[in-house]
Design a protein around this motif. Structure first.
Motif, PDB file in Angstrom:
ATOM      1  N   LEU A 343       0.823  -1.203   0.000  1.00 16.18           N
ATOM      2  CA  LEU A 343       0.000   0.000   0.000  1.00 16.18           C
ATOM      3  C   LEU A 343       0.858   1.255   0.000  1.00 16.18           C
ATOM      4  O   LEU A 343       0.604   2.233   0.704  1.00 16.18           O
ATOM      5  N   GLY A 344       1.953   1.203  -0.784  1.00 15.26           N
ATOM      6  CA  GLY A 344       2.835   2.351  -0.882  1.00 15.26           C
ATOM      7  C   GLY A 344       3.857   2.470   0.218  1.00 15.26           C
ATOM      8  O   GLY A 344       4.656   3.414   0.225  1.00 15.26           O
ATOM      9  N   VAL A 345       3.890   1.516   1.165  1.00 17.34           N
ATOM     10  CA  VAL A 345       4.801   1.574   2.300  1.00 17.34           C
ATOM     11  C   VAL A 345       5.905   0.540   2.111  1.00 17.34           C
ATOM     12  O   VAL A 345       5.629  -0.643   1.913  1.00 17.34           O
ATOM     13  N   ASP A 346       7.167   0.969   2.179  1.00 16.15           N
ATOM     14  CA  ASP A 346       8.278   0.025   2.119  1.00 16.15           C
ATOM     15  C   ASP A 346       8.327  -0.786   3.404  1.00 16.15           C
ATOM     16  O   ASP A 346       8.324  -0.233   4.506  1.00 16.15           O
ATOM     17  N   VAL A 347       8.377  -2.112   3.261  1.00 17.76           N
ATOM     18  CA  VAL A 347       8.445  -3.023   4.409  1.00 17.76           C
ATOM     19  C   VAL A 347       9.507  -4.064   4.115  1.00 17.76           C
ATOM     20  O   VAL A 347       9.531  -4.655   3.028  1.00 17.76           O
ATOM     21  N   ALA A 348      10.403  -4.300   5.069  1.00 12.48           N
ATOM     22  CA  ALA A 348      11.469  -5.281   4.847  1.00 12.48           C
ATOM     23  C   ALA A 348      11.860  -5.929   6.165  1.00 12.48           C
ATOM     24  O   ALA A 348      11.750  -5.325   7.236  1.00 12.48           O
ATOM     25  N   SER A 349      12.311  -7.170   6.076  1.00  8.12           N
ATOM     26  CA  SER A 349      12.917  -7.852   7.209  1.00  8.12           C
ATOM     27  C   SER A 349      14.094  -8.651   6.671  1.00  8.12           C
ATOM     28  O   SER A 349      14.127  -9.000   5.487  1.00  8.12           O
ATOM     29  N   PHE A 350      15.068  -8.933   7.515  1.00  9.14           N
ATOM     30  CA  PHE A 350      16.253  -9.662   7.054  1.00  9.14           C
ATOM     31  C   PHE A 350      16.884 -10.384   8.234  1.00  9.14           C
ATOM     32  O   PHE A 350      16.660 -10.033   9.398  1.00  9.14           O
ATOM     33  N   GLY A 351      17.691 -11.398   7.898  1.00 12.13           N
ATOM     34  CA  GLY A 351      18.352 -12.176   8.942  1.00 12.13           C
ATOM     35  C   GLY A 351      17.343 -12.793   9.886  1.00 12.13           C
ATOM     36  O   GLY A 351      16.220 -13.145   9.506  1.00 12.13           O
ATOM     37  N   ASP A 352      17.743 -12.954  11.153  1.00  3.41           N
ATOM     38  CA  ASP A 352      16.819 -13.403  12.187  1.00  3.41           C
ATOM     39  C   ASP A 352      16.140 -12.165  12.737  1.00  3.41           C
ATOM     40  O   ASP A 352      16.663 -11.480  13.621  1.00  3.41           O
ATOM     41  N   ALA A 353      14.968 -11.863  12.192  1.00  2.00           N
ATOM     42  CA  ALA A 353      14.313 -10.592  12.502  1.00  2.00           C
ATOM     43  C   ALA A 353      13.938 -10.456  13.964  1.00  2.00           C
ATOM     44  O   ALA A 353      13.726  -9.343  14.455  1.00  2.00           O
ATOM     45  N   PHE A 354      13.844 -11.555  14.698  1.00  2.00           N
ATOM     46  CA  PHE A 354      13.422 -11.500  16.100  1.00  2.00           C
ATOM     47  C   PHE A 354      14.543 -11.901  17.058  1.00  2.00           C
ATOM     48  O   PHE A 354      14.286 -12.161  18.235  1.00  2.00           O
ATOM     49  N   ALA A 355      15.786 -11.924  16.562  1.00  2.00           N
ATOM     50  CA  ALA A 355      16.909 -12.293  17.431  1.00  2.00           C
ATOM     51  C   ALA A 355      17.051 -11.273  18.559  1.00  2.00           C
ATOM     52  O   ALA A 355      17.142 -10.073  18.319  1.00  2.00           O
ATOM     53  N   GLY A 356      17.067 -11.760  19.786  1.00  2.57           N
ATOM     54  CA  GLY A 356      17.343 -10.912  20.936  1.00  2.57           C
ATOM     55  C   GLY A 356      16.261  -9.942  21.325  1.00  2.57           C
ATOM     56  O   GLY A 356      16.486  -9.056  22.164  1.00  2.57           O
ATOM     57  N   VAL A 357      15.066 -10.066  20.742  1.00  2.00           N
ATOM     58  CA  VAL A 357      13.981  -9.161  21.089  1.00  2.00           C
ATOM     59  C   VAL A 357      12.713  -9.950  21.379  1.00  2.00           C
ATOM     60  O   VAL A 357      12.573 -11.113  20.987  1.00  2.00           O
ATOM     61  N   THR A 358      11.789  -9.316  22.069  1.00  2.00           N
ATOM     62  CA  THR A 358      10.479  -9.900  22.311  1.00  2.00           C
ATOM     63  C   THR A 358       9.611  -9.660  21.080  1.00  2.00           C
ATOM     64  O   THR A 358       9.983  -8.891  20.192  1.00  2.00           O
ATOM     65  N   PRO A 359       8.433 -10.290  21.017  1.00  2.00           N
ATOM     66  CA  PRO A 359       7.561 -10.058  19.856  1.00  2.00           C
ATOM     67  C   PRO A 359       7.196  -8.599  19.624  1.00  2.00           C
ATOM     68  O   PRO A 359       6.893  -8.219  18.493  1.00  2.00           O
ATOM     69  N   ASP A 360       7.237  -7.764  20.683  1.00  2.00           N
ATOM     70  CA  ASP A 360       6.916  -6.358  20.455  1.00  2.00           C
ATOM     71  C   ASP A 360       8.124  -5.529  20.039  1.00  2.00           C
ATOM     72  O   ASP A 360       8.029  -4.321  19.831  1.00  2.00           O
ATOM     73  N   GLY A 361       9.312  -6.186  19.925  1.00  2.00           N
ATOM     74  CA  GLY A 361      10.493  -5.510  19.434  1.00  2.00           C
ATOM     75  C   GLY A 361      11.400  -4.936  20.497  1.00  2.00           C
ATOM     76  O   GLY A 361      12.437  -4.352  20.176  1.00  2.00           O
ATOM     77  N   THR A 362      11.070  -5.103  21.761  1.00  2.00           N
ATOM     78  CA  THR A 362      11.924  -4.590  22.834  1.00  2.00           C
ATOM     79  C   THR A 362      12.980  -5.629  23.189  1.00  2.00           C
ATOM     80  O   THR A 362      12.805  -6.826  22.955  1.00  2.00           O
ATOM     81  N   PRO A 363      14.129  -5.182  23.754  1.00  2.00           N
ATOM     82  CA  PRO A 363      15.196  -6.135  24.093  1.00  2.00           C
ATOM     83  C   PRO A 363      14.701  -7.237  25.023  1.00  2.00           C
ATOM     84  O   PRO A 363      13.939  -6.985  25.960  1.00  2.00           O
TER      85      PRO A 363
END
Length: 488
Positions: A343-363
């Motif tokens: 929808l016009g928004v660039d979205v990307a993920s790479f490597g282990d996208a969740f390494a070292g973080v919780t599902p909400d993205g915090t350490p």
């Protein structure tokens, strides 16, 4: 035109003429293997391979011909028998032959299953009501458009907030419908994005007028199919479980709740399948019957099926090399990085996208992991990089709103190039794509089309200035987007 194969030429049958099946044909032709095999490809759809990744472009003016991946005359020019609109209905392993829906019998010396996947439709009451659709093929899109053009159709609901769900939502928006997305998880794109990245994506999607409902489960579709209000059919009602239990009335419902491998032929033929589906293959993509291979979304690799086109293309290359008699290192654990525009928004993920973080993205509290975050809701940008402190390796990350550096960050995570000691400049606002001059020749630049930095530099030296100039890049799609800024 290639000569007609001799009667004793070994026979290769490819079941499925989608993106991955066609890539196998291209790889075979590139290696000259079409001259040592009598090749037949059987496609269930009435047209040969087309770009499923960009299906929504049909609602933005693209035609089916624009999405076609098959050069006119490709099959005839290379002596390939191409059957369209015909399904393989059974594999007879004892006779080494397949039977098609028209009653045709095709003997094989080697068989490749490239049957892909099918949309998963939750078995909820009313899932098969009139006005319900899936989002998978050009025919599906034609049916959605035809229904949406009815004057009484005003509201559409997409069940599923993953990649395809958001693509479907964009399609309904482009058709002029009030659009809702219902997602069972607590965030959009839960497989690829953490909570903070998904929240930024949600803000931008809702700014387009699409209403998002997360953390809710579709309970049933109800409604009366009788005519009401002087001839308008009554709306289907998509009832979702939430606090106020307030139903969403919808005149059109699209299910995009995941995919399942189309492994029915393999099951019926007694081939080994995975616990969660898919045809089990080894590192050469051979099934439990060595005369049968499986590639793409139907293949079960180390216990899972891979729903991305880039690994499917890698599988096609592996099988083509083997069938051409070339040495092959085999199919290895794939890079599952993604980069796309939703929808016009660039979205990307790479490597282990969740390494070292919780599902909400915090350490997650790992003392050996540094988490670098840049978030600017005004600019619509969220970036997170995760680095291992002990050796400085970039483990992975997510990018929303600005993915210009995705290719270089992906290569750092893969170890193809060394990550700088200070990654802060890579998470702060980008000033444009980095130069490719420092990349080793073997470093991958385009994962879909398998373009290396060396090949790219060579093409530029030969005068390439656009994607169309790069013969290795056959379409300006998900993978080739990484080549664009490097040649312009």
């Amino acid at each position: 035109m290639s000569p007609t194969p001799a009667p004793d030429t070994p026979r290769l049958v490819v079941v499925g003429h989608g993106m991955v099946g066609h890539r196998l044909l291209q790889e075979l032709v590139e290696r000259g293997a079409h001259e040592r095999w009598a090749i037949t490809v059987v496609g269930e759809e009435p047209r040969p391979a087309y770009d499923r990744v960009h299906l929504s472009a049909v609602f933005d003016g693209a035609t089916p011909d624009d999405l076609s991946l098959v050069t006119p005359g490709f099959a005839a020019a290379h002596g390939i028998e191409q059957l369209t609109g015909e399904a393989v209905v059974a594999i007879d392993r004892e006779a080494a032959a397949v039977r098609t829906s028209s009653g045709r019998t095709l003997p094989y010396d080697h068989l490749v299953l490239a049957t892909g996947s099918a949309p998963f439709v939750p078995p909820i009451p009313g899932h098969d009501r009139p006005g319900t659709f899936v989002y998978r093929t050009l025919d599906d899109l034609a049916a959605i458009r035809a229904h949406a053009e009815q004057p009484w159709v005003r509201t559409g609901v997409v069940v599923g907030g993953g990649l395809l769900g958001l693509e479907a939502a964009n399609a309904l928006r482009l058709l002029g419908l009030e659009t809702h997305v219902v997602e069972m998880a607590t965030r959009l794109m839960p497989v690829q994005l953490d909570g903070a990245a998904a929240a930024e994506l949600r803000r931008q999607v809702e700014a387009l007028g699409i209403r998002i409902h997360t953390g809710v489960r579709t309970r049933c579709l109800t409604g009366d199919t009788e005519l009401v209000d002087g001839g308008d059919p009554a709306a289907a009602v998509c009832t979702i479980e939430r606090e106020d239990d307030d139903p969403i009335p919808a005149d059109l419902v699209v299910f995009s709740a995941g995919i399942r491998p189309r492994d029915h032929l393999a099951r019926d033929a007694g081939l080994a399948v995975g616990e969660r589906g898919g045809v089990i293959v080894d590192d050469q993509l051979r099934t439990s019957d060595p005369s049968i291979s499986a590639i793409g979304e139907v293949a079960c690799v180390e216990g899972r099926c891979l729903g991305l086109v880039a690994p499917g293309y890698d599988m096609a290359r592996t099988v083509a090399a083997r069938l051409s008699g070339e040495p092959s290192a085999g199919f290895t654990t794939p890079d599952l990085s993604t980069k796309l525009k939703l929808l016009g928004v660039d979205v990307a993920s790479f490597g282990d996208a969740f390494a070292g973080v919780t599902p909400d993205g915090t350490p997650a509290g790992d003392p050996d992991v540094d988490v670098l975050v840049w978030s600017d809701s005004t600019a619509g940008v969220h970036k997170r990089l995760t680095r291992r402190r002990s050796d400085g390796r970039l483990l992975g990350g997510v990018l929303v709103g600005d993915a210009a550096d995705h290719q270089q960050l992906r290569m750092m995570a893969l170890g193809e190039i060394e990550a700088p000691s200070d990654l802060s400049s890579w998470v702060a606002p980008s000033t444009g794509p980095r130069e490719t001059g420092a990349l080793p020749d073997a470093a991958g630049v385009c994962s879909c089309e398998n373009v290396s930095a060396g090949a790219l530099r060579g093409a530029i030296a030969d005068g390439a200035r656009t994607v169309e100039d790069l013969k290795a890049c056959t379409a300006a799609g998900t993978g080739c987007a990484g080549c664009v800024p490097m040649v312009t």
